[in-house]
Each structure stands twice: as C-alpha cells, then as structure tokens.
Design an enzyme around this catalytic site. Sequence first.
Site, PDB file in Angstrom:
ATOM      1  N   GLY A 263       0.830  -1.193   0.000  1.00  0.00           N
ATOM      2  CA  GLY A 263       0.000   0.000   0.000  1.00  0.00           C
ATOM      3  C   GLY A 263       0.866   1.246   0.000  1.00  0.00           C
ATOM      4  O   GLY A 263       0.677   2.167  -0.780  1.00  0.00           O
ATOM      5  N   GLU A 266       7.189   3.097   4.535  1.00  0.00           N
ATOM      6  CA  GLU A 266       7.602   4.132   5.480  1.00  0.00           C
ATOM      7  C   GLU A 266       9.086   4.485   5.443  1.00  0.00           C
ATOM      8  O   GLU A 266       9.615   4.981   6.443  1.00  0.00           O
ATOM      9  CB  GLU A 266       7.224   3.674   6.899  1.00  0.00           C
ATOM     10  CG  GLU A 266       8.051   2.471   7.448  1.00  0.00           C
ATOM     11  CD  GLU A 266       7.379   1.113   7.270  1.00  0.00           C
ATOM     12  OE1 GLU A 266       6.556   0.970   6.349  1.00  0.00           O
ATOM     13  OE2 GLU A 266       7.704   0.191   8.046  1.00  0.00           O
ATOM     14  N   HIS A 299      -0.473   6.359   8.929  1.00  0.00           N
ATOM     15  CA  HIS A 299       0.222   5.098   9.220  1.00  0.00           C
ATOM     16  C   HIS A 299       1.720   5.208   8.898  1.00  0.00           C
ATOM     17  O   HIS A 299       2.561   4.911   9.746  1.00  0.00           O
ATOM     18  CB  HIS A 299      -0.430   3.973   8.411  1.00  0.00           C
ATOM     19  CG  HIS A 299       0.157   2.624   8.633  1.00  0.00           C
ATOM     20  ND1 HIS A 299      -0.455   1.647   9.379  1.00  0.00           N
ATOM     21  CD2 HIS A 299       1.324   2.071   8.193  1.00  0.00           C
ATOM     22  CE1 HIS A 299       0.293   0.564   9.391  1.00  0.00           C
ATOM     23  NE2 HIS A 299       1.391   0.782   8.676  1.00  0.00           N
ATOM     24  N   GLU A 300       2.034   5.629   7.691  1.00  0.00           N
ATOM     25  CA  GLU A 300       3.451   5.679   7.306  1.00  0.00           C
ATOM     26  C   GLU A 300       4.204   6.716   8.131  1.00  0.00           C
ATOM     27  O   GLU A 300       5.347   6.498   8.524  1.00  0.00           O
ATOM     28  CB  GLU A 300       3.614   5.950   5.808  1.00  0.00           C
ATOM     29  CG  GLU A 300       2.856   4.995   4.881  1.00  0.00           C
ATOM     30  CD  GLU A 300       3.024   3.525   5.212  1.00  0.00           C
ATOM     31  OE1 GLU A 300       4.082   3.135   5.728  1.00  0.00           O
ATOM     32  OE2 GLU A 300       2.068   2.750   4.962  1.00  0.00           O
ATOM     33  N   HIS A 303       4.949   5.366  11.614  1.00  0.00           N
ATOM     34  CA  HIS A 303       6.078   4.427  11.604  1.00  0.00           C
ATOM     35  C   HIS A 303       7.399   5.126  11.922  1.00  0.00           C
ATOM     36  O   HIS A 303       8.350   4.474  12.350  1.00  0.00           O
ATOM     37  CB  HIS A 303       6.221   3.778  10.219  1.00  0.00           C
ATOM     38  CG  HIS A 303       5.513   2.462  10.073  1.00  0.00           C
ATOM     39  ND1 HIS A 303       5.568   1.469  11.022  1.00  0.00           N
ATOM     40  CD2 HIS A 303       4.765   1.954   9.058  1.00  0.00           C
ATOM     41  CE1 HIS A 303       4.871   0.418  10.607  1.00  0.00           C
ATOM     42  NE2 HIS A 303       4.360   0.688   9.414  1.00  0.00           N
ATOM     43  N   GLU A 322       4.023  -3.213  13.068  1.00  0.00           N
ATOM     44  CA  GLU A 322       2.787  -3.091  12.287  1.00  0.00           C
ATOM     45  C   GLU A 322       1.537  -3.044  13.167  1.00  0.00           C
ATOM     46  O   GLU A 322       0.656  -2.213  12.951  1.00  0.00           O
ATOM     47  CB  GLU A 322       2.688  -4.200  11.239  1.00  0.00           C
ATOM     48  CG  GLU A 322       3.747  -4.100  10.129  1.00  0.00           C
ATOM     49  CD  GLU A 322       3.758  -2.765   9.395  1.00  0.00           C
ATOM     50  OE1 GLU A 322       2.808  -1.980   9.535  1.00  0.00           O
ATOM     51  OE2 GLU A 322       4.749  -2.488   8.687  1.00  0.00           O
TER      52      GLU A 322
HETATM   53  N1  PHE Z   1       5.563  -1.544   5.840  1.00  0.00           N
HETATM   54  C1  PHE Z   1       4.483  -1.207   4.952  1.00  0.00           C
HETATM   55  C2  PHE Z   1       3.370  -0.677   5.840  1.00  0.00           C
HETATM   56  O1  PHE Z   1       2.592  -1.373   6.378  1.00  0.00           O
HETATM   57  C3  PHE Z   1       3.943  -2.328   4.152  1.00  0.00           C
HETATM   58  C4  PHE Z   1       4.838  -2.795   3.051  1.00  0.00           C
HETATM   59  C5  PHE Z   1       5.392  -4.051   3.136  1.00  0.00           C
HETATM   60  C6  PHE Z   1       5.114  -2.004   1.962  1.00  0.00           C
HETATM   61  C7  PHE Z   1       6.210  -4.514   2.139  1.00  0.00           C
HETATM   62  C8  PHE Z   1       5.931  -2.463   0.972  1.00  0.00           C
HETATM   63  C9  PHE Z   1       6.476  -3.717   1.060  1.00  0.00           C
HETATM   64  O2  PHE Z   1       3.330   0.444   6.123  1.00  0.00           O
HETATM   65 ZN    ZN Z   2       2.973  -0.454   8.398  1.00  0.00          ZN
END
Ligand code: PHE
Ligand code: ZN
Length: 847
Positions: A263, A266, A299-300, A303, A322
């Site tokens: 999606g 981060e 969300h990002e 992180h 997560e």
């Molecule tokens: N870490 C990302 C998220 O949840 C998800 C993701 C995983 C994006 C693998 C790219 C590849 O915010």
């Molecule tokens: Zn995430």
Amino acid sequence: MHETTLYRLEYEAPSFLIDSVDLTFELDPKKTLITARYTLTKNPDNPSRDFILDGSDTLTLESFIQNGETLDLKALTFNQEGGILLTDLPDTVTLEIQNSVSPENNHRLQGIFMTDGLFCSDCEPQGFRHITYFPDRPDVMATYRVKVIADKAYPVLLSNGNLLEEGEYDETRHYTIWHDPFPKPTYLFALVAGDLEFIEATHIRPDGSPVKLRIYAHKPFIAQCEFALGALKRAMKWDEERFGLVCDLDHYNIVAVNDFNGGAMENKGLNIFNAKFILADPNTATDEDFKTVEAVIGHEYFHNWTGNRITCRDWLNLSLKEGLTVFREQEFTADLHHRGIKRIEDVALLRTHQFAEDAGPLSHPVRPDECEKVENFYTMTIYEKGAEVIRLYQTILGHDGFNKGLKKYIEEFDGQAVTTDEFLYAMESANETHLTNFDRWYSQSGTPELHASIDFHPESETLRLALRQVLPDSKHQKNRAAQPIPIKYALFSQDGEMLLEEMLVFNENVQCVLFHGIKEKPVISLLRDFSAPVNLHFDYTLKELILILHAETDDFARWEAMQRIYELIIFEHSTTEDKARELFEVFEPLFANVRQSPEFYALLFTLPTVTALLPKMESADPLLLFGQINGITRQLAAHFEDRWLDLYEEFDGDSPAHRAIKNCALSYLAHIETNHPILEAHYMNATNMTDRKAAFTLAIEHDIAVKETLLTHFLETYRNYPTVIDSWFALQVRSPNVSLPVVKKLTEHPQFSYKNPNRARSVIAGYGMNMVAMQRDMPASYAFHVGEIVKVDGINPQTAARLIGPYTRIGNYSNEDQAAILAPLNTLLESDTPLSNNLHEQIKRII
Ligand code: PHE
Ligand code: ZN
C-alpha cells in the site's frame, strides 16, 4: 528451501555490525551500477567469525575488494539465494563491492525497478538483497550516505535524509548526495529518480522549528495530492498532541507511484506510496477513499517512531511495528472523525478477514515462531489482530497507563531493534504491574471462543454471569491456555435504563461473576466497544437485542446488536417473507432517528455481506445465502419504498454523512425496477465520485437497462485516472451476477495488465473473493482463477502469493466443494509448472 526458514527461538545476533554505508548508484534502466563501501566490525554478542552478505540471483557481481585486496570472484562462496559467505574474518573488514542490476527487467518490484519511466525502490522486507550484497536483516542498523548519478532526463534524484550536495557529473549526467543521520535497517532504504513535480507545505513543531513537507508525483497526478499533504500535517500534529511524538526530520518527502506491491512504505524521510493510497480529489475519490488516504498517510508517518526509530529485531516480530502502527492509525482516525463508526469499521474488517484467516490453514500467531518467505507474513493477523493486541493494553491499563508505557518503550529502546517482549516489558514496568498471561496473545494463534450465560435469582436479587473461554487445538498448537480478556459490559433494566457499566478482565478458563441487589432480570450488553478480539457466544433473544439497539450508549454495541438481529433472522428456518416481516418491525422505529447520525444509521440499515456471514453457516452455501440476503433486501426495499424515497430526497447536503444515507437509500431503491431512472440520474448528475460510484455499482449489480452505456461512459471519463479504472474492473468482477466469460473478457481488455499489481488485483483478487459468482461457475471459475495466479506468479511472486485468499476460507464448505475448489491447486503442484517460493509455500500450507 528449508535452509531459508527463519526460527524465532534460534535467533542469533549478527556476528558483525556496520556503522555506516556509502552507496553510489549510476542509474540506467538497463544496467544500473552500484558501488557499496562499508566496514564490518566484530559484534561481541556473537563470537562467530563467519558472516553472510545477502544477495540474490538478480545481482551481477562486478568486483569485490576486501581490506584493500581485489578478490577473484570465482573464489567467493555463494549460498543458495545468491548471498556471499565470508569466513574466518578479522575484527574489522573493509569492503568495496561493485555490482549491477537491471531495473527495467525487475517485474517483482523489489529492489530497484522502473515505474512509468521512474526509478523506484522497495526494500521491505528483503528487497535490499536485490540492490547489493549486504546483511539484509533489520537488526543491522547503519547510517547511509548515498550518491545518485543519472542522466539529466531524470531531473529529480532522491534518497533518504538530508541533501548534502548536488551538481553536474558529466555532460549528460547530474548527481545528488544524501546523508541520513539516523541509523536504519536496509528495509528502510529508498531511492527515487525521474521527472517528478512536487507540492509542498510546512509543519511547525512545538519548539517552533519547521519541517518541510513535499509530495512528489508525475505531473498529471500532482493536483490530486493536496489532500494527502493536508493529512500529513494533521498526522504530525496529532502525534504531538496524543503521544508527545515530534517529527525528527527537517525534510519529509513522499512519492506517489503506480506500480507498487504494498500500500505504502515508510522509508525514513522518503515514503513511497502506491498511487491508490495517496491520490484523492472529489472527482476521483470516494469519501471512503479520502478516509483511507488520510489513514495510510498517518500510518506511514507514525512508523517514523514505531518502526523506524525503534525497529524489529527480526521479521517474526513484524507485528511489533505493524500492530502498533495500525493501532495508532486507528486512533488517529477515531480522534479526527467518528470514534464509534471507526470502531465498527475496524471490527467488521477484523472479523470478516482476520477471523477467517485465523480459522483457516494459514492461521498463525501475532508473533509466529517460524516462517519461510517473510513476504507471506504481511497478513491480517500481523496487522489487524496485532493492532487489537495493542488495544488490549490500552483497555486494560487505561489511556494514561498506555501512554506511560509507550513513553517508556520509546525512551528505553530508541535506536534499537527489539521484540514484542520489550514492548510488553515497557507496558508492565511503566505501570508497575504484571500483565499475567498477556504474552499468550502473541504466542497463541486462533480466535478465543468466549461463552457467556446469565442466571437471575429473584429471591436473592442476584445475577450470576458465567464465563468460559476456549481456544481449540490448532494444527500446530495443542492444550492452549487462557488469555486475559477484558470484557466491557453494561446492565439495562427491562425498560432500557442503564443500571451499571463496568469492565472485568477474564483471565481464567472459567469464572463466575455475581451482581447483588438486582431487583428484576436485567439485559446484559457484553463486549461493548469490542473490548477484545474474541468470538462471543451468548444467546440473546430478539427482544433483548432490540432493547440493546435502542438503549445502548456505545455505538459499537448498538451496531453489534443489529448484526446479531440480522444473523438471527437470516439463519431462522422460515420463509423469506416471514424473515422480512420481522425486520420490518425492527426497521420501523429507526427511521425517526436517522437525523441524529445519518452515517451510523446507514450502517444499521446495511445487511451483512455474504463474505461476513458465510463462515457462520453450518455448511457453506454462498448461493443460498446470497439468495436469502437479496430476497430479504428486496422486501425491505418494497415495504419501505416511500421511506427510502424520502431519505433519498431529504439528505441532499454535500457531506459524507448525507451521501452515506442517501446512497444507502438508493441501494434499496435499486431493487425496484421503476426506480432505475433515479439510479441513472444519480450517476449522470453526480458531482463527486462517491455518488457516481454508488450508482455505478448498483447499475452493474442490478443489470439496469443502460448498464452498457454507463460502463462505456465511466471508462471514457476516467481513462487518465488509473486508480479509478482499477475500480471499473473491480466493480464488475465483484458483482454477484458476474459470469466467468465476462471475467475472462476483462482479463483480455486492452487496459488490463498482469504487471501492474493494482490492476491485476482488481480483477483476480476481486473475482476470487466473490464467493457467490465463483460458486455459480465452479469448478471452471476456480481452475481459471488458479491459472491467473500462475500468470502473475511468473511476473511478480509477492503479489501472486497474496491472491490465494479464497482457498483459505472454505473450511465449512461441503467435502465435495472443497475437493473441487482445491483440485486446480493440487494439479498445479503435481505439474511441472515452475512456481515461485512465495506461491509454493502458500499452496503447500493450504493443501
Ligand atoms: N511496511 C508497509 C506498511 O505497512 C507495508 C509494506 C510491506 C510495503 C512490504 C511495501 C512492502 O506500512
Ligand atoms: Zn505499516
């Protein structure tokens, strides 16, 4: 294959550490040259003198210099995946490694790839090994200095951190140098280069200092980025206010791209977003989309503290970042919008998808003990159940207790790579308490079954609440023990007066709770706010549910009562007419209150989906269930036609709440053919995507006379908006009436693509999850579906492996159906069709 399995309990610290990395990229779509310079220093925590530099078969090693000495490449030892094994190393080892990759041939979209003429990276979880030779594990944290060299046709050259320098490299090429002062694991590395535009804004931190925010995108999409930029500012402000967490960067960049596996990502200071989760304006995005974009932006950003500053020691602890970040995202949305509605949406998602995952062959704990392909563990359990587990801390410890725990976690573990044990420790120690059995929420898979019953004893004026929890054996775990289950509850008198509201933490296998001084038999409302991710079994009568629906003050509890009413009635052994008649009585008094909260009432009036109810059938029959739900809805449509028309006309405001109830009314009206002109007008006169898509969806589902005209109109109108065209495909294949030939034709459409993950998913995931249509055309539908997954697998294994969802949800289908559905997967395994490890692992776990 076994060699690559990760076992949590066999974790070993890296035998060498790396302080800083120097990378030079000479970008070229065909052949990009990468030079990596770094020094290994002995880690006293692991005495081994051997070390692995992860790599892959996508790398071409050009030269290898170790402590100043150029090694003969043929003398190097490679492991199965293409990594380099170093042995008998001295305390410090200086490396200079040169290798090349081919971004334009990288269709897996891991490492460095091309998307719409742009160089783009994606490294989580193990993509860095597709860029260069390096210990590609999250517990090796280093600072990065990155030089990006490219043709001037790629004017924007980005990486993480601060821009140190930029200039001309030679006649045709220019360069930038970036330095990221924060030590980070490989998975947070990012690089983007190309012809991008940007918009910018400033966030002022509490100390008055600015953070420069920028969103980059291709020119045609830049106008759709404004909303996301505003959302980013809201996210920064919210994290300061709610958790006291302030952005640590002076520059925060985001890039939007069309081809992306996940999606959004981060990467420190340089988030990369799937266009689907960032582009939003009223003409192309629905009210739902706006909410999602804001949530993913949040969300990002969140992180940055929970994931980047404090990261995971290993990938089996993925939920550390997560689960926590999804929880923070949920709270962000709840605080900014409607807390009750947000909770309802989150619970619906959790129960429809995570509970199903946990009941099927891919069930795993929030913190798994082993895994083969890390990419297969980006699951509903890690994310959504993980978030529920974090919420449990807050429910048990209270808001202040939770905030204290989070503060402690950040103070104590900043800059480190840790595990969920450290998080639990921080929560306990900050609150000077012991959270008995709490770790079982991490270690035990499956959804706990919570059985409750009440007895009322009028002579002693006592109410007795009996509780029992069961976590049935799973394939991998037996004799599982009680988990602490916070149960929020309220008691109501028979005329709906609230007698008390409280919470208890049920931490035994069985327990009885006594309430004294209760004069008449009360109605109990259990698990308010969905205070724990469990399956509650309590025999409510229809009368009690109706009382809760009206008397409760907790939005979730009211909605949940309505869900139970629907379920009770739909699964009754009576005629559709009788069922509908019962619902007439439930609906009748609700109309008077719609104005109090139109969005909430739209949720109440919406019958459960087939996907949500199917797991509750003794023997799953998607067609029967769809027929029931559809039949009841049609009767509700006819019986209340005037009410729906009134609502449709009354709610005319330009707000999400008004659109929610208006489109809910429209969804009933669409069941009556004489209203189809309203539907057509709703589509044509729509001034926003919410209304347009609502009408479009209904036009397809009800096969209205002008359907083909609308399909063409939609495709023409939005031809330049890929994310909208994705939904043109998705809405067709998700219609319960869609037939296999129509789906096949869509995969042959000139705008369909197996290479673009969004487009591939829109059809293949969309159709696969359409249990009704898949059932109608089985077994051919499943054979076709497996064939499509294999096509994607040949291009992009990570995306292919995530398309197997439907095969994990058939536990309650008849043996005959199960055999027919799984047959194409069996045939595939027995054939010599080459499969990726990702897809192979998933199929093996399912069969
Ligand atoms: N870490 C990302 C998220 O949840 C998800 C993701 C995983 C994006 C693998 C790219 C590849 O915010
Ligand atoms: Zn995430």
